[in-house]
Design a protein around this motif. Structure first.
Motif, PDB file in Angstrom:
ATOM      1  N   VAL A  50       0.604  -1.175   0.030  1.00  0.00           N
ATOM      2  CA  VAL A  50      -0.143  -0.055  -0.016  1.00  0.00           C
ATOM      3  C   VAL A  50       0.987   1.184   0.013  1.00  0.00           C
ATOM      4  CG1 VAL A  50      -1.920   1.283   1.443  1.00  0.00           C
ATOM      5  CG2 VAL A  50      -1.871  -1.168   1.464  1.00  0.00           C
ATOM      6  N   ILE A  51       0.589   2.141  -0.858  1.00  0.00           N
ATOM      7  CA  ILE A  51       1.395   3.212  -1.025  1.00  0.00           C
ATOM      8  C   ILE A  51       0.378   4.434  -1.193  1.00  0.00           C
ATOM      9  CG2 ILE A  51       2.974   4.766  -2.422  1.00  0.00           C
ATOM     10  CD1 ILE A  51       4.038   1.781  -3.506  1.00  0.00           C
ATOM     11  N   SER A 101      -0.441   8.714  -0.567  1.00  0.00           N
ATOM     12  CA  SER A 101       0.136  10.274  -0.482  1.00  0.00           C
ATOM     13  C   SER A 101      -1.189  10.884  -0.116  1.00  0.00           C
ATOM     14  CB  SER A 101       0.624  10.817  -1.992  1.00  0.00           C
ATOM     15  OG  SER A 101       1.785  10.171  -2.411  1.00  0.00           O
ATOM     16  N   ALA A 143      -4.286   9.816  -2.179  1.00  0.00           N
ATOM     17  CA  ALA A 143      -3.973   9.177  -3.511  1.00  0.00           C
ATOM     18  C   ALA A 143      -3.528   7.391  -2.851  1.00  0.00           C
ATOM     19  CB  ALA A 143      -3.016   9.699  -4.389  1.00  0.00           C
ATOM     20  N   THR A 203      -2.235   3.533  -3.908  1.00  0.00           N
ATOM     21  CA  THR A 203      -1.834   2.753  -5.047  1.00  0.00           C
ATOM     22  C   THR A 203      -1.740   1.370  -4.141  1.00  0.00           C
ATOM     23  OG1 THR A 203      -0.899   4.140  -6.186  1.00  0.00           O
ATOM     24  CG2 THR A 203      -0.294   1.787  -6.429  1.00  0.00           C
ATOM     25  N   GLU A 258      -0.948  -3.077  -4.240  1.00  0.00           N
ATOM     26  CA  GLU A 258      -0.558  -4.304  -4.903  1.00  0.00           C
ATOM     27  C   GLU A 258      -1.473  -5.282  -4.235  1.00  0.00           C
ATOM     28  OE1 GLU A 258       2.952  -6.840  -6.628  1.00  0.00           O
ATOM     29  OE2 GLU A 258       3.256  -5.543  -4.946  1.00  0.00           O
ATOM     30  N   ARG A 277     -12.115   7.514  -8.351  1.00  0.00           N
ATOM     31  CA  ARG A 277     -10.779   7.213  -9.282  1.00  0.00           C
ATOM     32  C   ARG A 277     -10.463   5.829  -9.297  1.00  0.00           C
ATOM     33  NH1 ARG A 277      -7.894  10.965 -11.633  1.00  0.00           N
ATOM     34  NH2 ARG A 277      -7.855   9.343 -12.723  1.00  0.00           N
ATOM     35  N   ARG A 326      -9.084   2.727 -10.454  1.00  0.00           N
ATOM     36  CA  ARG A 326      -8.565   2.048 -12.000  1.00  0.00           C
ATOM     37  C   ARG A 326      -7.716   1.167 -11.739  1.00  0.00           C
ATOM     38  NH1 ARG A 326      -6.489   6.758  -9.849  1.00  0.00           N
ATOM     39  NH2 ARG A 326      -4.789   7.619 -10.514  1.00  0.00           N
ATOM     40  N   ALA A 327      -7.333   0.097 -12.717  1.00  0.00           N
ATOM     41  CA  ALA A 327      -6.292  -0.965 -12.628  1.00  0.00           C
ATOM     42  C   ALA A 327      -4.856  -0.112 -12.676  1.00  0.00           C
ATOM     43  CB  ALA A 327      -6.732  -1.815 -13.438  1.00  0.00           C
ATOM     44  N   ASN A 328      -4.171  -0.186 -11.981  1.00  0.00           N
ATOM     45  CA  ASN A 328      -2.680   0.096 -12.206  1.00  0.00           C
ATOM     46  C   ASN A 328      -1.686  -0.769 -12.507  1.00  0.00           C
ATOM     47  OD1 ASN A 328      -0.106   1.242 -11.986  1.00  0.00           O
ATOM     48  ND2 ASN A 328      -0.649   2.333  -9.912  1.00  0.00           N
ATOM     49  N   PRO A 329      -1.407  -0.416 -14.024  1.00  0.00           N
ATOM     50  CA  PRO A 329      -0.469  -1.581 -14.719  1.00  0.00           C
ATOM     51  C   PRO A 329       0.671  -1.823 -13.970  1.00  0.00           C
ATOM     52  CG  PRO A 329      -0.905   0.239 -15.914  1.00  0.00           C
ATOM     53  CD  PRO A 329      -1.861   0.548 -14.723  1.00  0.00           C
ATOM     54  N   VAL A 330       1.148  -0.788 -13.117  1.00  0.00           N
ATOM     55  CA  VAL A 330       2.500  -0.924 -12.636  1.00  0.00           C
ATOM     56  C   VAL A 330       2.659  -2.244 -12.044  1.00  0.00           C
ATOM     57  CG1 VAL A 330       3.851   0.054 -10.712  1.00  0.00           C
ATOM     58  CG2 VAL A 330       3.157   1.538 -12.470  1.00  0.00           C
ATOM     59  N   PHE A 331       1.561  -2.734 -11.374  1.00  0.00           N
ATOM     60  CA  PHE A 331       1.626  -3.980 -10.773  1.00  0.00           C
ATOM     61  C   PHE A 331       0.940  -5.193 -11.482  1.00  0.00           C
ATOM     62  CE2 PHE A 331       1.916  -1.021  -7.065  1.00  0.00           C
ATOM     63  CZ  PHE A 331       3.585  -1.396  -6.809  1.00  0.00           C
ATOM     64  N   ASP A 339      -5.610   1.708  -8.370  1.00  0.00           N
ATOM     65  CA  ASP A 339      -5.290   3.188  -7.600  1.00  0.00           C
ATOM     66  C   ASP A 339      -6.855   3.577  -7.234  1.00  0.00           C
ATOM     67  OD1 ASP A 339      -2.671   3.320  -8.438  1.00  0.00           O
ATOM     68  OD2 ASP A 339      -3.035   4.791  -9.984  1.00  0.00           O
ATOM     69  N   PHE A 350      -8.786   7.089  -5.120  1.00  0.00           N
ATOM     70  CA  PHE A 350      -8.774   8.497  -4.476  1.00  0.00           C
ATOM     71  C   PHE A 350      -9.794   8.190  -3.308  1.00  0.00           C
ATOM     72  CE2 PHE A 350      -8.864  13.217  -4.100  1.00  0.00           C
ATOM     73  CZ  PHE A 350      -7.554  13.460  -4.204  1.00  0.00           C
TER      74      PHE A 350
END
Lengths: 335, 335
Positions: free
Chosen positions: B146-147, B149, B242, B244, B246, B293, B295-300, B306, B308
């Protein structure tokens, strides 16, 4: 050198003129273009009073350098014509940034990418500010994943956005309730708007995807795993970004600080004992991007790093970067 | 039920009294305590006008429920004495949150953790708002990383913080330049301050570590990989975050939205076509935490998400959560 500034009465256009003066750019002739609304008015510049002209596509001006701070539509319609008429064009809009034959340049990161191009794109403001901090970290530790949350100032919506924030704050303080809004989708005073530019099918906004697409292009890392949440905040002209990275190789806060302290375009502001860290209050009006709050992020074991960056949206995020691009092309321009 | 509110003249204390009234809490007697500064003044409440008293440790009041919205030092000095005098104490400060024998409760997440405790801690505001959104996502998909901000409002620094933001904005709009600051470390108007609570040796602030420590305790996930960047922003009373994540198992935006729409304490506000998403403007004064907000975060890969979130710092982030804790203890309190 004959320089034209297009969109000269806007927030970025005004900064372009100022930065040309402040950095002693070799201007022999300066011409300012804007819409018919301000045509004919005279404005003071570091190069003397200048009259605002309206661009006439039938008779493009003879320029060595054209700096465009206009809409993407305007750029699409006229940038290539200005090139044909002899100018090197640096375009601030998003019109050409992802075109294969148009370099997208942050001079501290990929100055060489400009090559012999006569049309060069200036990146999105958030991306430019991010790239100067990411590039040296990538070189030292290798970037694997990048997660960004932004805190973007009203200036990103131009002079009208800044005015709307100021007027709206006055309105709220005088009458309470909500401010009226026109340029922003919702009232910005005392509010946050997680919506900049249009929404894409994947749920990200175009602003957020610009950070992904443009960072990859500038850094030459087409597969970089990078995502962004872009939020408009009620500040005036400096964008901040909370950045979490996973690196390929082990990283420490101390090593990252050393790298950032030596990086061009970056000012390390990271003395938490004295409450020094990047802030809009200190980054506004500055050329360098402030980087600080550097710390190891244990979420990624020994390969995680957090940092906070803040840069002037109108300078490194726009006007300064455009002028730096032009400065890196002296031979061609002087020819 | 005999209820005492301690710190009754502060931003959270006032909301506690209001929330008790709004939710029809079975108050038979309400006593308000504050510092000597406001002692003796009478304040209107949903339970009639009440006189502000000063707590005298020599003669602790007979209460069934004591809601503490005071400093950690005050809580440390007096909370256990109030318990001994017969009250169940819900403490808003950070004094006991990480003590092994003190439950830390967000009722939507871990109501049962309160057990038979007579001293219960209310979490940090950012954590409470985050936990109601994270818990259902964890149940559905499993949290791995979990990240966060944050975008934290002035109310997190109490009534004085809110007043300083308002006064400072007036000052800046009237005179330009920087606002004077006293409660915040730097001027907050038109600024961002990435510094809430004191810095820890690892480079994170205590506020940021509270999100890590307290989320782990509330969710019963002592090894959860979670990090936070906490930033004070010039908004009045709703915190945004915000986030993010995984996940352990594959996740889609649609599945996550379905989960959040059904989650207690969460209001899914996620209709981007109509520009609806969480904002302080809409979350302020509301009990539910807005989430959107999504949405799938393709970074993972297929395990990234992601979102909000935005919640009223004084309500779900403080007063509401404390009253909800008390509501979940009716049998014991009625006894």
């Amino acid at each position: 050198m004959r320089v034209g500034v297009f969109g000269a009465t806007g927030a970025v256009g005004k900064e372009l003129v100022q930065v040309l003066g402040d950095r002693g750019f070799p201007v022999t002739e300066l011409r300012l273009f804007a819409s018919t609304r301000s045509a004919g008015t005279r404005v003071p510049t570091p190069f003397g009073d200048k009259r605002i002209e309206v661009y006439d596509p039938a008779t493009p001006p003879r320029l060595d350098l054209a700096l465009l701070a206009v809409s993407g539509d305007w750029s699409k319609a006229h940038a290539r014509q200005l090139v044909e008429a002899g100018a090197v064009v640096v375009d601030n809009s998003s019109a050409f940034r992802l075109e294969d034959d148009v370099p997208l340049v942050v001079p501290e990161v990929n100055a060489a990418a400009a090559g012999n191009a006569r049309l060069i794109a200036n990146p999105n403001c958030t991306t430019a500010i991010l790239a100067v901090a990411l590039a040296p970290l990538h070189e030292a530790f290798g970037l694997k994943r990048v997660i960004v949350s932004t805190y973007q100032a009203a200036s990103g919506a131009g002079a009208e956005g800044m005015q709307e924030l100021e007027d709206g704050l006055r309105e709220v303080l005088a009458q309470g309730g909500q401010a009226t809004n026109k340029f922003f989708r919702h009232p910005l005073p005392m509010n946050l708007i997680p919506h900049i530019d249009s929404f894409q099918p994947n749920g990200y906004t175009r602003e957020e995807m610009k950070v992904t697409w443009e960072t990859r292009k500038i850094m030459g890392l087409p597969d970089l795993l990078i995502s962004c949440t872009a939020v408009r905040v009620p500040t005036m002209r400096a964008h901040a970004e909370a950045v979490t990275i996973e690196t390929e190789r082990p990283v420490t806060a101390e090593a990252a600080r050393r790298i950032l302290a030596a990086a061009p375009g970056v000012k390390l502001v990271d003395d938490v004992e004295n409450a020094l860290y990047p802030m809009p209050l200190t980054a506004s009006g500055q050329y360098d991007v402030e980087a600080g709050r550097v710390r190891a992020n244990p979420v990624f074991g020994d390969r995680g790093l957090d940092l906070f960056v803040c840069g002037d949206q109108l300078l490194k995020g726009a006007a300064l970067n455009a002028v730096q691009i032009a400065e890196a092309l002296p031979v061609r321009l002087a020819a």
